[in-house]
Design a protein around this motif. Sequence first.
Motif, PDB file in Angstrom:
ATOM      1  N   THR A  49       0.830  -1.202   0.000  1.00  0.00           N
ATOM      2  CA  THR A  49       0.000   0.000   0.000  1.00  0.00           C
ATOM      3  C   THR A  49       0.870   1.260   0.000  1.00  0.00           C
ATOM      4  O   THR A  49       0.586   2.225  -0.720  1.00  0.00           O
ATOM      5  CB  THR A  49      -0.925   0.011   1.231  1.00  0.00           C
ATOM      6  N   ILE A  50       1.925   1.242   0.794  1.00  0.00           N
ATOM      7  CA  ILE A  50       2.834   2.404   0.851  1.00  0.00           C
ATOM      8  C   ILE A  50       3.515   2.604  -0.495  1.00  0.00           C
ATOM      9  O   ILE A  50       3.577   3.733  -1.017  1.00  0.00           O
ATOM     10  CB  ILE A  50       3.875   2.198   1.964  1.00  0.00           C
ATOM     11  N   LEU A  51       4.025   1.533  -1.082  1.00  0.00           N
ATOM     12  CA  LEU A  51       4.700   1.638  -2.379  1.00  0.00           C
ATOM     13  C   LEU A  51       3.744   2.114  -3.467  1.00  0.00           C
ATOM     14  O   LEU A  51       4.097   2.954  -4.297  1.00  0.00           O
ATOM     15  CB  LEU A  51       5.301   0.287  -2.755  1.00  0.00           C
ATOM     16  N   ALA A  52       2.525   1.549  -3.468  1.00  0.00           N
ATOM     17  CA  ALA A  52       1.543   1.928  -4.487  1.00  0.00           C
ATOM     18  C   ALA A  52       1.195   3.405  -4.383  1.00  0.00           C
ATOM     19  O   ALA A  52       1.023   4.090  -5.397  1.00  0.00           O
ATOM     20  CB  ALA A  52       0.283   1.078  -4.339  1.00  0.00           C
ATOM     21  N   THR A  53       1.099   3.916  -3.152  1.00  0.00           N
ATOM     22  CA  THR A  53       0.804   5.340  -2.955  1.00  0.00           C
ATOM     23  C   THR A  53       1.919   6.209  -3.523  1.00  0.00           C
ATOM     24  O   THR A  53       1.666   7.210  -4.205  1.00  0.00           O
ATOM     25  CB  THR A  53       0.613   5.639  -1.460  1.00  0.00           C
ATOM     26  N   MET A  54       3.174   5.810  -3.263  1.00  0.00           N
ATOM     27  CA  MET A  54       4.310   6.576  -3.793  1.00  0.00           C
ATOM     28  C   MET A  54       4.280   6.612  -5.319  1.00  0.00           C
ATOM     29  O   MET A  54       4.466   7.667  -5.942  1.00  0.00           O
ATOM     30  CB  MET A  54       5.618   5.946  -3.334  1.00  0.00           C
ATOM     31  N   VAL A  55       4.050   5.458  -5.921  1.00  0.00           N
ATOM     32  CA  VAL A  55       4.043   5.371  -7.386  1.00  0.00           C
ATOM     33  C   VAL A  55       2.884   6.173  -7.962  1.00  0.00           C
ATOM     34  O   VAL A  55       3.040   6.904  -8.948  1.00  0.00           O
ATOM     35  CB  VAL A  55       3.989   3.906  -7.842  1.00  0.00           C
ATOM     36  N   ASN A  56       1.696   6.053  -7.348  1.00  0.00           N
ATOM     37  CA  ASN A  56       0.530   6.779  -7.851  1.00  0.00           C
ATOM     38  C   ASN A  56       0.735   8.289  -7.787  1.00  0.00           C
ATOM     39  O   ASN A  56       0.295   9.031  -8.669  1.00  0.00           O
ATOM     40  CB  ASN A  56      -0.710   6.379  -7.053  1.00  0.00           C
ATOM     41  N   LEU A  57       1.408   8.750  -6.736  1.00  0.00           N
ATOM     42  CA  LEU A  57       1.653  10.182  -6.617  1.00  0.00           C
ATOM     43  C   LEU A  57       2.632  10.679  -7.679  1.00  0.00           C
ATOM     44  O   LEU A  57       2.666  11.875  -7.983  1.00  0.00           O
ATOM     45  CB  LEU A  57       2.189  10.513  -5.222  1.00  0.00           C
ATOM     46  N   CYS A  58       3.424   9.772  -8.225  1.00  0.00           N
ATOM     47  CA  CYS A  58       4.408  10.152  -9.252  1.00  0.00           C
ATOM     48  C   CYS A  58       3.929   9.844 -10.671  1.00  0.00           C
ATOM     49  O   CYS A  58       4.734   9.861 -11.611  1.00  0.00           O
ATOM     50  CB  CYS A  58       5.734   9.443  -8.990  1.00  0.00           C
ATOM     51  N   VAL A  59       2.624   9.592 -10.835  1.00  0.00           N
ATOM     52  CA  VAL A  59       2.120   9.251 -12.164  1.00  0.00           C
ATOM     53  C   VAL A  59       2.279  10.417 -13.134  1.00  0.00           C
ATOM     54  O   VAL A  59       2.228  10.232 -14.362  1.00  0.00           O
ATOM     55  CB  VAL A  59       0.638   8.804 -12.063  1.00  0.00           C
ATOM     56  N   PHE A  60       2.500  11.627 -12.593  1.00  0.00           N
ATOM     57  CA  PHE A  60       2.729  12.786 -13.469  1.00  0.00           C
ATOM     58  C   PHE A  60       3.957  12.576 -14.353  1.00  0.00           C
ATOM     59  O   PHE A  60       4.080  13.203 -15.412  1.00  0.00           O
ATOM     60  CB  PHE A  60       2.885  14.069 -12.649  1.00  0.00           C
ATOM     61  N   LEU A  61       4.876  11.697 -13.934  1.00  0.00           N
ATOM     62  CA  LEU A  61       6.047  11.414 -14.764  1.00  0.00           C
ATOM     63  C   LEU A  61       5.639  10.806 -16.097  1.00  0.00           C
ATOM     64  O   LEU A  61       6.280  11.058 -17.125  1.00  0.00           O
ATOM     65  CB  LEU A  61       6.995  10.464 -14.024  1.00  0.00           C
ATOM     66  N   ALA A  62       4.580  10.006 -16.092  1.00  0.00           N
ATOM     67  CA  ALA A  62       4.078   9.429 -17.339  1.00  0.00           C
ATOM     68  C   ALA A  62       3.201  10.426 -18.087  1.00  0.00           C
ATOM     69  O   ALA A  62       3.397  10.672 -19.285  1.00  0.00           O
ATOM     70  CB  ALA A  62       3.294   8.143 -17.048  1.00  0.00           C
ATOM     71  N   TYR A  63       2.233  11.023 -17.383  1.00  0.00           N
ATOM     72  CA  TYR A  63       1.275  11.900 -18.049  1.00  0.00           C
ATOM     73  C   TYR A  63       1.927  13.160 -18.610  1.00  0.00           C
ATOM     74  O   TYR A  63       1.683  13.552 -19.753  1.00  0.00           O
ATOM     75  CB  TYR A  63       0.165  12.296 -17.070  1.00  0.00           C
ATOM     76  N   GLY A  64       2.751  13.813 -17.785  1.00  0.00           N
ATOM     77  CA  GLY A  64       3.395  15.042 -18.241  1.00  0.00           C
ATOM     78  C   GLY A  64       4.352  14.798 -19.392  1.00  0.00           C
ATOM     79  O   GLY A  64       4.420  15.591 -20.344  1.00  0.00           O
ATOM     80  N   THR A  65       5.088  13.690 -19.329  1.00  0.00           N
ATOM     81  CA  THR A  65       6.035  13.371 -20.398  1.00  0.00           C
ATOM     82  C   THR A  65       5.311  13.053 -21.693  1.00  0.00           C
ATOM     83  O   THR A  65       5.742  13.453 -22.784  1.00  0.00           O
ATOM     84  CB  THR A  65       6.934  12.189 -19.981  1.00  0.00           C
ATOM     85  N   THR A  66       4.184  12.335 -21.594  1.00  0.00           N
ATOM     86  CA  THR A  66       3.397  12.021 -22.790  1.00  0.00           C
ATOM     87  C   THR A  66       2.984  13.302 -23.509  1.00  0.00           C
ATOM     88  O   THR A  66       3.148  13.426 -24.738  1.00  0.00           O
ATOM     89  CB  THR A  66       2.147  11.213 -22.420  1.00  0.00           C
ATOM     90  N   ALA A  67       2.436  14.248 -22.762  1.00  0.00           N
ATOM     91  CA  ALA A  67       1.965  15.496 -23.372  1.00  0.00           C
ATOM     92  C   ALA A  67       3.111  16.275 -24.010  1.00  0.00           C
ATOM     93  O   ALA A  67       2.992  16.775 -25.140  1.00  0.00           O
ATOM     94  CB  ALA A  67       1.261  16.347 -22.313  1.00  0.00           C
ATOM     95  N   ALA A  68       4.232  16.384 -23.294  1.00  0.00           N
ATOM     96  CA  ALA A  68       5.366  17.162 -23.803  1.00  0.00           C
ATOM     97  C   ALA A  68       5.944  16.554 -25.071  1.00  0.00           C
ATOM     98  O   ALA A  68       6.225  17.256 -26.052  1.00  0.00           O
ATOM     99  CB  ALA A  68       6.445  17.271 -22.726  1.00  0.00           C
ATOM    100  N   VAL A  69       6.123  15.237 -25.075  1.00  0.00           N
ATOM    101  CA  VAL A  69       6.710  14.558 -26.231  1.00  0.00           C
ATOM    102  C   VAL A  69       5.753  14.580 -27.411  1.00  0.00           C
ATOM    103  O   VAL A  69       6.145  14.846 -28.554  1.00  0.00           O
ATOM    104  CB  VAL A  69       7.097  13.109 -25.865  1.00  0.00           C
TER     105      VAL A  69
END
Length: 436
Positions: A49-69
């Motif tokens: 649960t702790i790991l999943a929360t950390m990863v979910n909070l960093c999902v902007f790494l995928a979304y933001g990069t997709t938009a920029a590229v």
Amino acid sequence: MSPDDREILRLAVPAFAALVAEPLFLLADYAIVGRLGTEALGALSVAGTILATMVNLCVFLAYGTTAAVARRIGAGARREAVQGGMDGLWLAAALGLAVVVVCWPLAPWLVGLVGAEPGIVDDAVTYLRVSLLGAPGMLLVLAGTGVLRGLQDTLTPLVVSVGGFALNAALNAWFVLGLDWGLAGSASGTAAAQTLMAVTYLVMVVRGARREGASLRPDVSGIKASGLAGIAILIRTLCLRVVLVVATVMAARMGTAQVAAHGIMFQIWTLLAYALDAIAIAGQAIIGRQLGAGALTAARRATWRMTLWGIGSGVVLGLALLAAGPLVPALFDADPSVTAALASIIWIAAVQQPPAGVVFVLDGVLIGAGDQRYLAWAAVATTIAFLPFALMASSLAGLWLAIGVWMAARLITLGTRAYGSKWLVTGPRVPRSRAL
């Protein structure tokens, strides 16, 4: 079938398969750890649960990069697109290392924060600390996935995901059952698999950078821009987590049967969300590319087609949930009290699927457009709209009607924005600010 529909399916189908692969392979991890006993499963659940929360909070790494590229690809600036992808990877690496440095000494406190029972605290801390070694890999995988999606490629992330999750299951079985490493073996397998997946993405992006003549060195201004763009998506993600946590807390206060039924329904709702989110991922890639190319009419047309796909998918999933309703309790071996609680909310969850289809699509469209600032404010507003109804709910049905209010609020805020034109900003770069 129109060319727009073919492009949507080309991107959405592999994205859906990749999204579904993760929870399926996670079930294999639980099955392997389950052989170690109930306490090991409890420790895995807490640390996971702790790991999943950390990863979910960093999902902007995928979304933001997709938009920029995607924007730079649409503008024909492939070298700059790959350079933007490198910026996202450098940001992911820095954040991953920061997670390890900060969370390693705090592991006991984090486990205690979740409320782990004394008998599983040590095992949970062990699992968390070993898994943290794979945190940089986890975040690099998010950024690498975003790069390829921005390049209009969702098939390669599917291959990497399936291969990585299969390797994860195989390593866990070997380390836990073969080498008898216990719970630390499961964490080691996860960390190793995530790291190898990250290496795969790094090799592909670095090769692309060299081919296009992009620099491999960290660009401070580019990394800073990626980080600033991610703040708005982080706020949006935090608001989503608040809604989910509050709903679970309120269900728990209603009784054991109610929280059990809520948990079952939430897992089903999440699975359906993966199906709808696949179209949103296609939207991120398509809209980003079209706005980068200045193709406003094409962006409008694609948004409308994806909205129709979202509505259609939502109707199909809602009807499927209603049809499967009588079978759900038996699948989870639910007792009569849980079955009754489930029966009171299945129809509510089913009715939510068509609007959810539109909400997920428009969320992806606006992320692809780089409209993160509006999405952040909209997330705050819709969370505020949800909270009074959730806190006043006296039954599980009332709580899920509150979730329906939240979904309706999201439909209104996102639909109003998409109907307007403020998000239709063209050019190779994601706008850093946007008037509300």
